[in-house]
Design an enzyme around this catalytic site. Sequence first.
Site, PDB file in Angstrom:
ATOM      1  N   GLY A  14      22.905   4.462  -5.585  1.00 40.86           N
ATOM      2  CA  GLY A  14      21.490   4.318  -5.917  1.00 40.86           C
ATOM      3  C   GLY A  14      20.729   5.622  -5.765  1.00 40.86           C
ATOM      4  O   GLY A  14      21.286   6.713  -5.888  1.00 40.86           O
ATOM      5  N   CYS A 292       9.933   2.414   0.046  1.00 39.35           N
ATOM      6  CA  CYS A 292      10.244   2.671   1.462  1.00 39.35           C
ATOM      7  C   CYS A 292       9.114   2.425   2.451  1.00 39.35           C
ATOM      8  O   CYS A 292       9.329   1.795   3.483  1.00 39.35           O
ATOM      9  CB  CYS A 292      10.735   4.094   1.616  1.00 39.35           C
ATOM     10  SG  CYS A 292      12.187   4.378   0.629  1.00 39.35           S
ATOM     11  N   PHE A 293       7.914   2.933   2.154  1.00 46.14           N
ATOM     12  CA  PHE A 293       6.883   2.915   3.190  1.00 46.14           C
ATOM     13  C   PHE A 293       6.564   1.493   3.666  1.00 46.14           C
ATOM     14  O   PHE A 293       6.589   1.215   4.862  1.00 46.14           O
ATOM     15  CB  PHE A 293       5.611   3.612   2.697  1.00 46.14           C
ATOM     16  CG  PHE A 293       5.687   5.113   2.709  1.00 46.14           C
ATOM     17  CD1 PHE A 293       6.813   5.761   3.192  1.00 46.14           C
ATOM     18  CD2 PHE A 293       4.637   5.887   2.258  1.00 46.14           C
ATOM     19  CE1 PHE A 293       6.908   7.147   3.209  1.00 46.14           C
ATOM     20  CE2 PHE A 293       4.707   7.279   2.271  1.00 46.14           C
ATOM     21  CZ  PHE A 293       5.843   7.901   2.735  1.00 46.14           C
TER      22      PHE A 293
HETATM   23  C1  UGA Z   1       9.292   8.605   1.305  1.00 46.32           C
HETATM   24  C2  UGA Z   1       9.370   9.744   2.336  1.00 46.32           C
HETATM   25  O1  UGA Z   1       8.426  10.766   1.995  1.00 46.32           O
HETATM   26  C3  UGA Z   1      10.773  10.329   2.393  1.00 46.32           C
HETATM   27  O2  UGA Z   1      10.847  11.316   3.423  1.00 46.32           O
HETATM   28  C4  UGA Z   1      11.771   9.200   2.678  1.00 46.32           C
HETATM   29  O3  UGA Z   1      13.101   9.687   2.712  1.00 46.32           O
HETATM   30  C5  UGA Z   1      11.652   8.150   1.590  1.00 46.32           C
HETATM   31  O4  UGA Z   1      10.307   7.624   1.585  1.00 46.32           O
HETATM   32  C6  UGA Z   1      12.643   7.047   1.886  1.00 46.32           C
HETATM   33  O5  UGA Z   1      12.590   6.471   2.970  1.00 46.32           O
HETATM   34  O6  UGA Z   1      13.535   6.838   1.060  1.00 46.32           O
HETATM   35  P1  UGA Z   1       9.009   8.494  -1.339  1.00 46.32           P
HETATM   36  O7  UGA Z   1       8.530   7.108  -1.065  1.00 46.32           O
HETATM   37  O8  UGA Z   1      10.109   8.676  -2.317  1.00 46.32           O
HETATM   38  O9  UGA Z   1       9.524   9.174   0.025  1.00 46.32           O
HETATM   39  O10 UGA Z   1       7.805   9.402  -1.853  1.00 46.32           O
HETATM   40  P2  UGA Z   1       6.540  10.093  -1.127  1.00 46.32           P
HETATM   41  O11 UGA Z   1       6.403  11.464  -1.662  1.00 46.32           O
HETATM   42  O12 UGA Z   1       6.616   9.968   0.328  1.00 46.32           O
HETATM   43  O13 UGA Z   1       5.328   9.236  -1.698  1.00 46.32           O
HETATM   44  C7  UGA Z   1       5.085   7.897  -1.295  1.00 46.32           C
HETATM   45  C8  UGA Z   1       3.772   7.412  -1.870  1.00 46.32           C
HETATM   46  O14 UGA Z   1       2.671   8.076  -1.255  1.00 46.32           O
HETATM   47  C9  UGA Z   1       3.619   7.657  -3.378  1.00 46.32           C
HETATM   48  O15 UGA Z   1       3.046   6.525  -3.984  1.00 46.32           O
HETATM   49  C10 UGA Z   1       2.696   8.863  -3.443  1.00 46.32           C
HETATM   50  O16 UGA Z   1       1.986   8.937  -4.636  1.00 46.32           O
HETATM   51  C11 UGA Z   1       1.797   8.594  -2.252  1.00 46.32           C
HETATM   52  N1  UGA Z   1       1.150   9.821  -1.714  1.00 46.32           N
HETATM   53  C12 UGA Z   1       1.882  10.828  -1.190  1.00 46.32           C
HETATM   54  C13 UGA Z   1      -0.230   9.919  -1.740  1.00 46.32           C
HETATM   55  O17 UGA Z   1      -0.945   8.989  -2.187  1.00 46.32           O
HETATM   56  N2  UGA Z   1      -0.831  11.032  -1.223  1.00 46.32           N
HETATM   57  C14 UGA Z   1      -0.113  12.060  -0.694  1.00 46.32           C
HETATM   58  O18 UGA Z   1      -0.729  13.061  -0.216  1.00 46.32           O
HETATM   59  C15 UGA Z   1       1.285  11.951  -0.679  1.00 46.32           C
END
Ligand code: UGA
Length: 536
Positions: A14, A292-293
């Site tokens: 994946g 993830c979050f």
């Molecule tokens: C997140 C973590 O950042 C990774 O370190 C982790 O490995 C991953 O989950 C996981 O557990 O697999 P990801 O969900 O792929 O990564 O992407 P992010 O860049 O963290 O963004 C998450 C969400 O937050 C997105 O919807 C993004 O648009 C939003 N975001 C991010 C904001 O709204 N503002 C920001 O400043 C940053």
Amino acid sequence: RPKPVRNVCFVGAGYVGGPTAAVIAHQNPSINVTVVDKDQRRIRRWNSRHLPIYEPGLADIVRVARDGLLPFGKEDEQLSARKPNLFFSSDVSKSIAESDIVLIAVNTPTKTRGAGSGRATDMTSFEAVAAEVVRHAKPGTIIVEKSTVPCRTAEMIQEMIRIQRPGTHFEILSNPEFLAAGTAVQDLLNPDRIIIGSAPTPEGRTAGETLAGVYASWIDRSRILTTNVWSSELAKLVANSMLAQRLSSINSISAICEATGAEVKEVSAAIGRDARLGDKFLRAGIGFGGSCFAKDINSLAYIAESLGLHEVAEYWRQVLKINNYQRDRFAARVIQRLRNTLVTKKVTVLGYAFKKNTSDTREAPALEIIKTLLDENPREIAVYDPCCNPYVIENEIRSLQNHGSPALNEDGGPVMVYSDAYEACAGANAIIIVTDFDEFRNEPIAAVVKGSAETQTSEIQNRFNVEPECAADCPDCHTTYGESTDHTYTAKEQLDWSRISTDMTSPKWLFDGRCIIDASKMSKLGIRVESIGSAG
Ligand code: UGA
């Protein structure tokens, strides 16, 4: 002493398993890396020219490691091609049996039924794979939890070993992955840290060293942290939860900004200069999405609850509540500005993926926003995303039930998915920016940055909030990553907003859900902008 590693197997092809295996193989030409998955279709796609996931730079890495070819753009260079060492297979048990290290990288979503439904982690796939690994692995194989799992999962695997293979020795390591969708290759090539959790015994530490050796071929030892297994498992959940908490914090402040005249972008910039806070992950928006979050916060809260720590669980759940509140607040603002009726109106949704540079639509706020808009009976909801396959979007939308009637246009519903942004925006009364793709910006993004690849990456990310990608005409550029030269960066081609404005229907509204639009420039084109975190 750590044993030499010849064969590594990833179970689960994946978003985590595929790119991680590809980079490990790319950086370790002497190790054979096999990715196995029981889903034969997925394996066929990994073996084809059309990989099942889109990640910038991934096709290049796969081309080198899987096909033994030179990277794109370097075909003419006098470099010697290498032996392929990345394989994709559906023969799960054979690959497990041949490997020195087996990494389990399957999905661990939130449970949707039964005890802990909506909160606890669904360990069905993980347990099934762990059982298969325990059944087929040769004695001494190092078993690694790569998937995000609840604290003390390693104990569950040890228990399986005691029952299924009594007297056989295996070490279990925890090695969570921190890559983010859209930047997976960059994150894997330049990680902030690698965490390896092992048992606090000499055998456990040696196993940890063996895995560390695989990463050390391209990552400085000072970045490889070793911990006990439980700390490593928990650290992953905490990292994601705290990143999400930061987003909910700034998003909650954006609501205050909208009501007071403060600008959330200015607040973020001002607080981000405090070295203790740092300037990353402070972009207010419509709330976080992605697979993830939410799942990891739920898992953390569930662990807290199971330990009787109800206040702790409640504290973390609040992060999710603010996230939903932010998304719903934004959708309500759109509807209210359109005078509480969409009946005769066309609304265009720009971006569907949960973030830019990915085709990943899991938990994307777009679908929830579309659902809310559908309740207002719009004439049309147009959707355009530069990365997602329109069929994927259509399938998800088709699954929506809008008051019992279909949502998608060809089925009689008002939603229409376009593969051209200008067509999607033609005639729209309102455009909503849902994903932060660079091409939606109305400011040019270009810069020359100097220094090592690492400095360039972080400078570009900080200054422009875009991923570094060399311009086609970059004079110094030889590759998109890993070289120590000066590079000229530009964003990918951006939309021609004056053309879009000409074709829109008045009054022309733009709702910027990602804070990526310069409102004053837009108003010169006759478009009224409402942004998250700005009173407008
Ligand atoms: C997140 C973590 O950042 C990774 O370190 C982790 O490995 C991953 O989950 C996981 O557990 O697999 P990801 O969900 O792929 O990564 O992407 P992010 O860049 O963290 O963004 C998450 C969400 O937050 C997105 O919807 C993004 O648009 C939003 N975001 C991010 C904001 O709204 N503002 C920001 O400043 C940053």
